[in-house]
Structures are given as C-alpha cells and as structure tokens.
Design an enzyme around this catalytic site. Structure first.
Site, PDB file in Angstrom:
ATOM      1  N   GLU A   1       0.763  -1.498  -0.033  1.00  0.00           N
ATOM      2  CA  GLU A   1      -0.036  -0.049  -0.138  1.00  0.00           C
ATOM      3  C   GLU A   1       0.880   1.152  -0.020  1.00  0.00           C
ATOM      4  O   GLU A   1       0.165   2.329  -0.447  1.00  0.00           O
ATOM      5  CB  GLU A   1      -0.935   0.059   1.208  1.00  0.00           C
ATOM      6  CG  GLU A   1      -2.136  -1.129   1.218  1.00  0.00           C
ATOM      7  CD  GLU A   1      -3.138  -0.811   0.291  1.00  0.00           C
ATOM      8  OE1 GLU A   1      -3.087   0.350  -0.480  1.00  0.00           O
ATOM      9  OE2 GLU A   1      -3.998  -1.743   0.068  1.00  0.00           O
TER      10      GLU A   1
ATOM     11  N   GLU B   1       7.594 -22.223   6.925  1.00  0.00           N
ATOM     12  CA  GLU B   1       7.760 -21.616   8.218  1.00  0.00           C
ATOM     13  C   GLU B   1       8.887 -22.174   9.127  1.00  0.00           C
ATOM     14  O   GLU B   1       9.419 -21.521   9.915  1.00  0.00           O
ATOM     15  CB  GLU B   1       6.424 -21.156   8.938  1.00  0.00           C
ATOM     16  CG  GLU B   1       5.920 -22.556   9.671  1.00  0.00           C
ATOM     17  CD  GLU B   1       4.731 -21.919  10.498  1.00  0.00           C
ATOM     18  OE1 GLU B   1       4.997 -22.352  11.630  1.00  0.00           O
ATOM     19  OE2 GLU B   1       3.846 -21.299  10.035  1.00  0.00           O
TER      20      GLU B   1
END
Length: 271
Positions: free
Chosen positions: A82, A113
C-alpha cells in the site's frame, strides 16, 4: 527457547461454538474483537521507539522489511504493497517477504515457516544493508523462519523489531524492539488470524503511517504524494487542490493534470 506461556494457544473462553446461533457467534466474536485496540494501546511506547529509530535510518536511505509466515507474512505484504499508491514511494523502500515466496500469498506452502535459514537468504538477495530495518511478525513468537531472519539481522547491526502476541516469546527476546500485543485467547482456540491478526494489522498501520508522516509524505492530513492511478484518486487529488489552493473543481482538475501530482501542484502553483 525460554519458558513462556503461549497465550495464543490458550483455550477459548467460549465453548460449544457449533451449537450457537449465527447472531450469538457474531456478537461474541465482536465482543472479543473489542479487546484488541486496548491491547495495542498498551504497546504504543514500543511502537514509538521503533518509528523514531526507523525514521532516522529511512531518511538516510534505509529500507523497511517485514518478514513473516502465513497470515503474519500476508499482513506484512499487504502493508508494504500500500505504500507506493498511498504515499508515492518506490516499491523497493518498504518490502514484505513471506515464507515460501510469493506463491504463499494465496496458498499455504507446507513447512516453509520451519526453515531457519531461508529468511536471511531472502533478505540477502535484496542486498540487505546496515541502514535497513527488519520487522519480524509472528503471533506465536516462535516461527523458525522469522527468528532465522531476526537473529542474523540484529547480529549484523540492523535495527530489528518483533510483532508478536506472546510476551516473553523467543521473537520478543530476539528483536531489539519487542512489540508484544497480548490480546488473550482467540475465539476459536489457536486461530491467530482473528484477534492476533487484527492487532498485527493495527500495529503495521501505525508503523507505516507514522513513518510516512515523519518523512514528509503527508501534508496537513492529505495524501499529497499518492499515485493518481484511477479516476477515484484523480478526483480525490482534485478535491485536495480545491481545498488547499482555493480553486473551483475545473481549475483544480486542470492544475492537477499540469503538474501531475498533488504535492507538485501545491508547491508550485501560483494564481
């Protein structure tokens, strides 16, 4: 690993969820969600410390990296993505990295992960530098991928921070600045995409927005550096100029087209 209580794994305060009405489920979820902003408020001093230190490095050319896995990784990428349209910065100043690579944004990559070395490799591919800042995001505070990025980053002299929902967790201890938001147990036990994820989103909003304001990407309360990439944003920019330069809509629209950005128009336009 230190001994600490994994708040994110504590059993929910609500049980027999499958027997509840829809209205009851929604009201109870909302009741739990109302705890999140207060939990975030408790860690504002730590967020302030990060923003101030980050701003100093950023103004010298440093970058901000978010690293995470699963929901945490996606939230980091969302916040980073953004920055260019909202504040007009290049895509390479705030960067989100997720365990498993970009494919993991949409689909979970099994065991990504758990890799203790990949995060640092991912950072090194982007020519990580001592002026850069690495923020690890992990609700549990134990994600190997995130810890594997934070440890070497701190050892190499980079500014490091950890956003977690378990105070005293390995991430909170590993990072220079620990932002440990205790939101309590989740509505669905262990589902950290809920309150934990919401708290992470709020903290990331605060970090990036405060940083952008501190480095001068906002004027007054306006996104004067936003990219004019669609009609809605062009209209918004036009209205900013109407207010800031006391112009009618037609003239503001003309000026915006002439200068190409709200900030350039505000800085250079003379009646």
């Amino acid at each position: 690993m230190s001994n600490f209580k994994k708040i994110t794994e504590i059993a929910s305060s609500h049980d027999n969820l499958e027997l509840m009405s829809t209205a009851d489920l929604l009201n109870r979820i909302n009741m739990e969600d109302q705890q999140v902003p207060m939990a975030v408020m408790n860690v504002i001093p730590q967020i302030e410390k990060l923003v101030n230190a980050l701003t100093e490095r950023f103004l010298k050319g440093g970058r901000l990296f978010y690293i995470g896995a699963g929901t945490s990784g996606r939230l980091g990428i969302l916040d980073a993505s953004e920055i260019p349209p909202t504040f007009g910065l290049p895509h390479d100043r705030v960067i989100g990295i997720i365990a498993g690579g970009d494919g993991a944004i949409r689909k979970a990559v099994e065991f990504a992960e758990d890799d203790t070395e990949q995060a640092w490799k991912d950072l090194q591919k982007l020519d990580i530098d001592v002026l850069d800042t690495v923020v690890g995001i992990a609700a549990s505070g134990t994600t190997p991928y995130v810890l594997g990025g934070i440890h070497p980053a701190r050892e190499q002299g980079l500014l490091t921070a950890g956003i977690t929902n378990n105070p005293g967790s390995p991430l909170a201890l590993a990072a220079e600045i620990a932002i440990a938001v205790n939101v309590g147990p989740e509505f669905v036990t262990g589902s950290t995409r809920m309150k934990s994820g919401t708290s992470q989103k709020l903290v990331l909003n605060m970090i990036s927005t405060a940083l952008m304001i501190r480095i001068g990407r906002v004027k007054g309360n306006k996104m004067v550096n936003m990219q004019l990439s669609n009609n809605k944003l062009v209209d918004r920019g036009t209205r900013y100029l109407m207010e800031g330069l006391q112009l009618d809509y037609e003239e503001a629209s003309r000026v915006l087209k002439e200068y190409g950005s709200v900030k350039k128009a505000m800085d250079n336009y003379k009646k």
